[in-house]
Design a protein around this motif. Structure first.
Motif, PDB file in Angstrom:
ATOM      1  N   ALA A   1       0.847  -1.194   0.000  1.00 36.57           N
ATOM      2  CA  ALA A   1       0.000   0.000   0.000  1.00 36.57           C
ATOM      3  C   ALA A   1       0.885   1.248   0.000  1.00 36.57           C
ATOM      4  O   ALA A   1       2.027   1.200   0.449  1.00 36.57           O
ATOM      5  CB  ALA A   1      -0.899   0.017   1.228  1.00 36.57           C
TER       6      ALA A   1
ATOM      7  N   LEU B   1       1.837   4.350   1.801  1.00 37.84           N
ATOM      8  CA  LEU B   1       1.686   4.812   3.183  1.00 37.84           C
ATOM      9  C   LEU B   1       2.110   6.253   3.399  1.00 37.84           C
ATOM     10  O   LEU B   1       1.795   6.838   4.431  1.00 37.84           O
ATOM     11  CB  LEU B   1       2.510   3.917   4.123  1.00 37.84           C
TER      12      LEU B   1
ATOM     13  N   PRO C   1      -1.546  -8.191   6.071  1.00 30.41           N
ATOM     14  CA  PRO C   1      -2.106  -6.868   6.310  1.00 30.41           C
ATOM     15  C   PRO C   1      -3.062  -6.458   5.185  1.00 30.41           C
ATOM     16  O   PRO C   1      -2.810  -6.719   4.017  1.00 30.41           O
ATOM     17  CB  PRO C   1      -0.886  -5.949   6.317  1.00 30.41           C
TER      18      PRO C   1
ATOM     19  N   THR D   1      -5.286  -2.968   3.747  1.00 28.87           N
ATOM     20  CA  THR D   1      -5.186  -1.516   3.845  1.00 28.87           C
ATOM     21  C   THR D   1      -6.363  -0.833   3.175  1.00 28.87           C
ATOM     22  O   THR D   1      -6.805  -1.251   2.111  1.00 28.87           O
ATOM     23  CB  THR D   1      -3.874  -1.029   3.183  1.00 28.87           C
TER      24      THR D   1
ATOM     25  N   SER E   1      -4.912   5.635   1.107  1.00 22.03           N
ATOM     26  CA  SER E   1      -3.538   5.693   0.622  1.00 22.03           C
ATOM     27  C   SER E   1      -2.865   6.953   1.155  1.00 22.03           C
ATOM     28  O   SER E   1      -3.522   7.851   1.666  1.00 22.03           O
ATOM     29  CB  SER E   1      -3.497   5.670  -0.907  1.00 22.03           C
TER      30      SER E   1
ATOM     31  N   ALA F   1      -3.838   6.380   4.941  1.00 24.98           N
ATOM     32  CA  ALA F   1      -4.017   4.922   4.876  1.00 24.98           C
ATOM     33  C   ALA F   1      -4.165   4.345   6.285  1.00 24.98           C
ATOM     34  O   ALA F   1      -3.573   4.839   7.246  1.00 24.98           O
ATOM     35  CB  ALA F   1      -2.831   4.270   4.175  1.00 24.98           C
ATOM     36  N   THR F   2      -4.968   3.289   6.391  1.00 26.89           N
ATOM     37  CA  THR F   2      -5.105   2.530   7.631  1.00 26.89           C
ATOM     38  C   THR F   2      -4.802   1.071   7.326  1.00 26.89           C
ATOM     39  O   THR F   2      -5.296   0.528   6.343  1.00 26.89           O
ATOM     40  CB  THR F   2      -6.527   2.658   8.213  1.00 26.89           C
ATOM     41  N   ILE F   3      -3.984   0.446   8.168  1.00 20.86           N
ATOM     42  CA  ILE F   3      -3.548  -0.940   7.990  1.00 20.86           C
ATOM     43  C   ILE F   3      -4.246  -1.793   9.045  1.00 20.86           C
ATOM     44  O   ILE F   3      -4.229  -1.455  10.237  1.00 20.86           O
ATOM     45  CB  ILE F   3      -2.022  -1.052   8.160  1.00 20.86           C
ATOM     46  N   TYR F   4      -4.834  -2.928   8.629  1.00 22.91           N
ATOM     47  CA  TYR F   4      -5.586  -3.801   9.517  1.00 22.91           C
ATOM     48  C   TYR F   4      -4.980  -5.201   9.496  1.00 22.91           C
ATOM     49  O   TYR F   4      -4.620  -5.698   8.430  1.00 22.91           O
ATOM     50  CB  TYR F   4      -7.048  -3.915   9.061  1.00 22.91           C
TER      51      TYR F   4
ATOM     52  N   ALA G   1      -0.934   5.130   8.920  1.00 25.49           N
ATOM     53  CA  ALA G   1       0.109   4.976   7.900  1.00 25.49           C
ATOM     54  C   ALA G   1       1.515   5.138   8.455  1.00 25.49           C
ATOM     55  O   ALA G   1       2.466   4.593   7.911  1.00 25.49           O
ATOM     56  CB  ALA G   1      -0.119   5.981   6.763  1.00 25.49           C
TER      57      ALA G   1
END
Length: 168
Positions: free
Chosen positions: A53, A55, A98, A100, A103, A107-110, A129
């Motif tokens: 992604a 970030l 992960p 996402t 952007s 961006a959020t990462i899960y 991010a």
């Protein structure tokens, strides 16, 4: 482009970025991948794959979690560390891939963390991010089910289900 983690269960592993050949030069028996960059990281890779992604607005970054709870983010183009607090330790193994949403700096990462066979704290975590924690949720509202702690080895799915940014 192929990003892979080598050395599945080990004290250290290698995160490796390979560039695939063009269709004109590839053959089924000799794909001739070229190593773009590699990093030795603490912990091994198991089950999950790296995610990709943007970030920080500098192009795509590789995001990978390890068995000792470290999460890394490197720019795909040159292997430099993405902007922020990378690497971070989330306190439990990361066996999931992960996911996402968004952007750049929004961006959020899960990902899920913990392991069902180990007594590590598990749950679901969202990171900004820059690698800082946005939220953490324990399974079933508690880190315990019965007398054992529970890990979440599954990846989270993201997308527009009922709203533009749903996480399941």
């Amino acid at each position: 482009l192929i990003v892979s983690g080598l050395a599945a269960v080990a004290a250290t592993a290698t995160l490796l970025c390979l560039t695939a050949p063009t269709a004109a030069t590839a053959t089924p028996t000799s794909p001739d991948f070229v190593e773009t960059w590699s990093h030795s990281v603490d912990g091994g890779f198991w089950f999950g794959s790296p995610g990709v992604a943007d970030l920080d607005g500098d192009g795509p970054s590789v995001i990978a979690g390890t068995t000792n709870g470290n999460v890394y983010a490197y720019h795909v183009s040159d292997g430099s560390v993405a902007d922020g607090d990378w690497p971070i330790n989330v306190g439990a193994p990361v066996y999931s891939t992960p996911a996402t949403l968004g952007s750049g700096t929004s961006a959020t990462i899960y990902f899920g963390l913990g392991a069902s066979g180990n007594i590590h704290e598990g749950g679901f975590r969202a990171l900004r991010a820059n690698g800082t924690t946005l939220w953490y949720v324990a399974p079933y509202g508690s880190t315990y089910v019965g007398t054992r702690k529970v890990g979440v080895m599954a990846s989270l799915a993201v997308g527009p289900l009922q709203s533009p940014d749903d996480v399941i």
